[in-house]
Motif scaffolding. Structure first.
Motif, PDB file in Angstrom:
ATOM      1  N   ARG A 107       0.828  -1.213   0.000  1.00 23.79           N
ATOM      2  CA  ARG A 107       0.000   0.000   0.000  1.00 23.79           C
ATOM      3  C   ARG A 107       0.860   1.259   0.000  1.00 23.79           C
ATOM      4  NH1 ARG A 107      -5.172  -1.256   0.478  1.00 23.79           N
ATOM      5  NH2 ARG A 107      -5.783  -3.054   1.695  1.00 23.79           N
ATOM      6  N   HIS A 108       1.915   1.248   0.814  1.00 25.87           N
ATOM      7  CA  HIS A 108       2.819   2.397   0.886  1.00 25.87           C
ATOM      8  C   HIS A 108       3.492   2.635  -0.471  1.00 25.87           C
ATOM      9  CE1 HIS A 108       5.533   5.320   2.624  1.00 25.87           C
ATOM     10  NE2 HIS A 108       6.566   4.644   2.141  1.00 25.87           N
ATOM     11  N   GLY A 109       3.953   1.564  -1.095  1.00 27.76           N
ATOM     12  CA  GLY A 109       4.596   1.682  -2.411  1.00 27.76           C
ATOM     13  C   GLY A 109       3.655   2.223  -3.466  1.00 27.76           C
ATOM     14  N   VAL A 110       2.419   1.747  -3.479  1.00 27.00           N
ATOM     15  CA  VAL A 110       1.427   2.227  -4.442  1.00 27.00           C
ATOM     16  C   VAL A 110       1.152   3.713  -4.210  1.00 27.00           C
ATOM     17  CG1 VAL A 110      -1.017   2.057  -5.127  1.00 27.00           C
ATOM     18  CG2 VAL A 110       0.371  -0.020  -4.890  1.00 27.00           C
ATOM     19  N   ASN A 111       1.037   4.121  -2.941  1.00 31.39           N
ATOM     20  CA  ASN A 111       0.794   5.534  -2.624  1.00 31.39           C
ATOM     21  C   ASN A 111       1.953   6.417  -3.087  1.00 31.39           C
ATOM     22  OD1 ASN A 111      -1.743   5.152  -1.517  1.00 31.39           O
ATOM     23  ND2 ASN A 111      -0.950   4.847   0.543  1.00 31.39           N
ATOM     24  N   ILE A 112       3.178   5.939  -2.901  1.00 28.99           N
ATOM     25  CA  ILE A 112       4.348   6.713  -3.339  1.00 28.99           C
ATOM     26  C   ILE A 112       4.361   6.837  -4.866  1.00 28.99           C
ATOM     27  CG2 ILE A 112       6.873   6.644  -3.560  1.00 28.99           C
ATOM     28  CD1 ILE A 112       6.952   5.639  -0.674  1.00 28.99           C
ATOM     29  N   ILE A 113       4.076   5.744  -5.550  1.00 27.19           N
ATOM     30  CA  ILE A 113       4.044   5.774  -7.018  1.00 27.19           C
ATOM     31  C   ILE A 113       2.971   6.754  -7.505  1.00 27.19           C
ATOM     32  CG2 ILE A 113       3.453   4.414  -9.077  1.00 27.19           C
ATOM     33  CD1 ILE A 113       4.903   2.041  -7.656  1.00 27.19           C
ATOM     34  N   LEU A 114       1.805   6.738  -6.870  1.00 26.34           N
ATOM     35  CA  LEU A 114       0.735   7.662  -7.259  1.00 26.34           C
ATOM     36  C   LEU A 114       1.137   9.116  -7.004  1.00 26.34           C
ATOM     37  CD1 LEU A 114      -2.507   5.852  -6.042  1.00 26.34           C
ATOM     38  CD2 LEU A 114      -1.873   6.393  -8.390  1.00 26.34           C
ATOM     39  N   LEU A 115       1.726   9.376  -5.829  1.00 25.17           N
ATOM     40  CA  LEU A 115       2.118  10.745  -5.490  1.00 25.17           C
ATOM     41  C   LEU A 115       3.224  11.228  -6.422  1.00 25.17           C
ATOM     42  CD1 LEU A 115       1.951  13.245  -3.672  1.00 25.17           C
ATOM     43  CD2 LEU A 115       3.594  12.134  -2.157  1.00 25.17           C
ATOM     44  N   ASP A 116       4.280  10.424  -6.574  1.00 25.71           N
ATOM     45  CA  ASP A 116       5.387  10.815  -7.454  1.00 25.71           C
ATOM     46  C   ASP A 116       4.904  10.973  -8.894  1.00 25.71           C
ATOM     47  OD1 ASP A 116       7.028  10.749  -5.266  1.00 25.71           O
ATOM     48  OD2 ASP A 116       8.160   8.974  -5.886  1.00 25.71           O
ATOM     49  N   GLY A 117       4.063  10.055  -9.342  1.00 27.77           N
ATOM     50  CA  GLY A 117       3.543  10.133 -10.699  1.00 27.77           C
ATOM     51  C   GLY A 117       2.717  11.392 -10.927  1.00 27.77           C
ATOM     52  N   THR A 118       1.916  11.745  -9.954  1.00 32.97           N
ATOM     53  CA  THR A 118       1.108  12.958 -10.053  1.00 32.97           C
ATOM     54  C   THR A 118       1.996  14.198 -10.084  1.00 32.97           C
ATOM     55  OG1 THR A 118      -0.670  11.856  -8.842  1.00 32.97           O
ATOM     56  CG2 THR A 118      -0.793  14.251  -9.005  1.00 32.97           C
ATOM     57  N   GLU A 119       3.010  14.232  -9.235  1.00 33.43           N
ATOM     58  CA  GLU A 119       3.937  15.374  -9.210  1.00 33.43           C
ATOM     59  C   GLU A 119       4.663  15.511 -10.550  1.00 33.43           C
ATOM     60  OE1 GLU A 119       5.024  15.217  -4.433  1.00 33.43           O
ATOM     61  OE2 GLU A 119       6.397  14.333  -5.886  1.00 33.43           O
ATOM     62  N   ILE A 120       5.156  14.406 -11.062  1.00 31.32           N
ATOM     63  CA  ILE A 120       5.903  14.429 -12.331  1.00 31.32           C
ATOM     64  C   ILE A 120       4.989  14.821 -13.482  1.00 31.32           C
ATOM     65  CG2 ILE A 120       7.071  12.933 -14.005  1.00 31.32           C
ATOM     66  CD1 ILE A 120       8.318  11.491 -11.529  1.00 31.32           C
ATOM     67  N   LEU A 121       3.783  14.273 -13.510  1.00 30.97           N
ATOM     68  CA  LEU A 121       2.833  14.605 -14.571  1.00 30.97           C
ATOM     69  C   LEU A 121       2.493  16.102 -14.543  1.00 30.97           C
ATOM     70  CD1 LEU A 121       1.062  13.572 -16.888  1.00 30.97           C
ATOM     71  CD2 LEU A 121      -0.713  13.094 -15.209  1.00 30.97           C
ATOM     72  N   CYS A 122       2.227  16.647 -13.360  1.00 29.46           N
ATOM     73  CA  CYS A 122       1.933  18.086 -13.245  1.00 29.46           C
ATOM     74  C   CYS A 122       3.127  18.922 -13.706  1.00 29.46           C
ATOM     75  CB  CYS A 122       1.572  18.442 -11.807  1.00 29.46           C
ATOM     76  SG  CYS A 122      -0.089  17.926 -11.367  1.00 29.46           S
ATOM     77  N   ALA A 123       4.334  18.521 -13.300  1.00 29.85           N
ATOM     78  CA  ALA A 123       5.529  19.265 -13.715  1.00 29.85           C
ATOM     79  C   ALA A 123       5.678  19.229 -15.234  1.00 29.85           C
ATOM     80  CB  ALA A 123       6.771  18.691 -13.036  1.00 29.85           C
ATOM     81  N   LEU A 124       5.457  18.073 -15.831  1.00 27.92           N
ATOM     82  CA  LEU A 124       5.575  17.970 -17.291  1.00 27.92           C
ATOM     83  C   LEU A 124       4.508  18.803 -18.003  1.00 27.92           C
ATOM     84  CD1 LEU A 124       6.489  14.199 -17.688  1.00 27.92           C
ATOM     85  CD2 LEU A 124       7.959  16.170 -18.153  1.00 27.92           C
ATOM     86  N   LEU A 125       3.284  18.776 -17.497  1.00 31.07           N
ATOM     87  CA  LEU A 125       2.228  19.599 -18.100  1.00 31.07           C
ATOM     88  C   LEU A 125       2.563  21.085 -17.992  1.00 31.07           C
ATOM     89  CD1 LEU A 125      -0.987  17.697 -16.914  1.00 31.07           C
ATOM     90  CD2 LEU A 125      -0.064  17.822 -19.237  1.00 31.07           C
ATOM     91  N   LEU A 126       3.032  21.512 -16.837  1.00 33.64           N
ATOM     92  CA  LEU A 126       3.433  22.909 -16.664  1.00 33.64           C
ATOM     93  C   LEU A 126       4.624  23.259 -17.560  1.00 33.64           C
ATOM     94  CD1 LEU A 126       3.025  23.289 -12.799  1.00 33.64           C
ATOM     95  CD2 LEU A 126       1.654  24.423 -14.576  1.00 33.64           C
ATOM     96  N   SER A 127       5.502  22.295 -17.772  1.00 36.24           N
ATOM     97  CA  SER A 127       6.677  22.562 -18.610  1.00 36.24           C
ATOM     98  C   SER A 127       6.282  22.884 -20.050  1.00 36.24           C
ATOM     99  CB  SER A 127       7.653  21.388 -18.573  1.00 36.24           C
ATOM    100  OG  SER A 127       7.202  20.308 -19.383  1.00 36.24           O
ATOM    101  N   PHE A 128       5.196  22.287 -20.521  1.00 40.28           N
ATOM    102  CA  PHE A 128       4.704  22.625 -21.869  1.00 40.28           C
ATOM    103  C   PHE A 128       4.218  24.072 -21.902  1.00 40.28           C
ATOM    104  CE2 PHE A 128       3.814  17.936 -21.998  1.00 40.28           C
ATOM    105  CZ  PHE A 128       4.825  17.632 -22.886  1.00 40.28           C
TER     106      PHE A 128
END
Length: 185
Positions: free
Chosen positions: A26-47
């Motif tokens: 559960r902890h690993g899945v939560n970290i993947i979701l949080l990191d993935g969301t952060e990275i996705l937002c950063a990439l969208l903002l980078s465009f």
């Protein structure tokens, strides 16, 4: 989020995981979701801010520094997400100022070399893990020094990206060092 909970529950049942392994999953899945969301937002903002290449370099370089160097972590996923976005927006601002960040980058390398890796109280490292993280960090710091001092001026956005990740990393490591000193007194 609910879909991931159901998926995680299905994995736990399918593999007959004990309580500790289920918590780790559960902890690993939560970290993947949080990191993935952060990275996705950063990439969208980078465009939006026309800084996609710099953002990819920022994500890779900063993530590696955080994994091996340690540093302060917020207490909740929401504050982590907000902090990540604030740092990212500060990064974008600094990239677009066109300042030469070589000196802060060099100073950050020296400070990280001296204080890192910084262990988080909730994630202590064995002696072997500490030495391995230190070695990986020293390799990245050496590569950082090489890149920020050798790349020509026309690549300043990339050298500044590396300098900013070093600066952010040393700040987060120093905050944890100060925090640890405060809790030990």
């Amino acid at each position: 989020m609910e879909i991931m909970e159901k998926y995680t529950d299905a994995l736990i049942l399918h593999y007959h995981l004990n309580r500790q392994d289920a918590l780790l999953l559960r902890h690993g899945v939560n970290i993947i979701l949080l990191d993935g969301t952060e990275i996705l937002c950063a990439l969208l903002l980078s465009f939006i801010f026309d800084s996609t290449r710099e953002t990819v370099l920022y994500i890779v370089w900063f993530s590696n520094l955080r994994v091996h160097g340690g540093g302060y972590h917020t207490k909740t996923p929401v504050s982590c997400f907000i902090s990540y976005l604030i740092l990212f927006l500060l990064f974008v601002f600094l990239i677009h100022t066109k300042l030469n960040l070589l000196l802060p980058g060099l100073l950050s390398v020296m400070l990280i070399w001296l204080i890192a890796p910084v262990e988080h109280p909730l994630n202590p490292l064995t002696r072997k893990e500490y030495r391995l993280n230190q070695l990986k960090l020293q390799i990245q710091l050496t590569a950082s020094l090489f890149l920020i001092t050798v790349l020509p001026n026309q690549y300043r956005n990339y050298t500044n990206t590396i300098c900013i990740t070093l600066l952010f990393s040393v700040i987060l490591e120093y905050i944890l060092v100060v925090y640890k000193r405060g809790t030990q007194q």
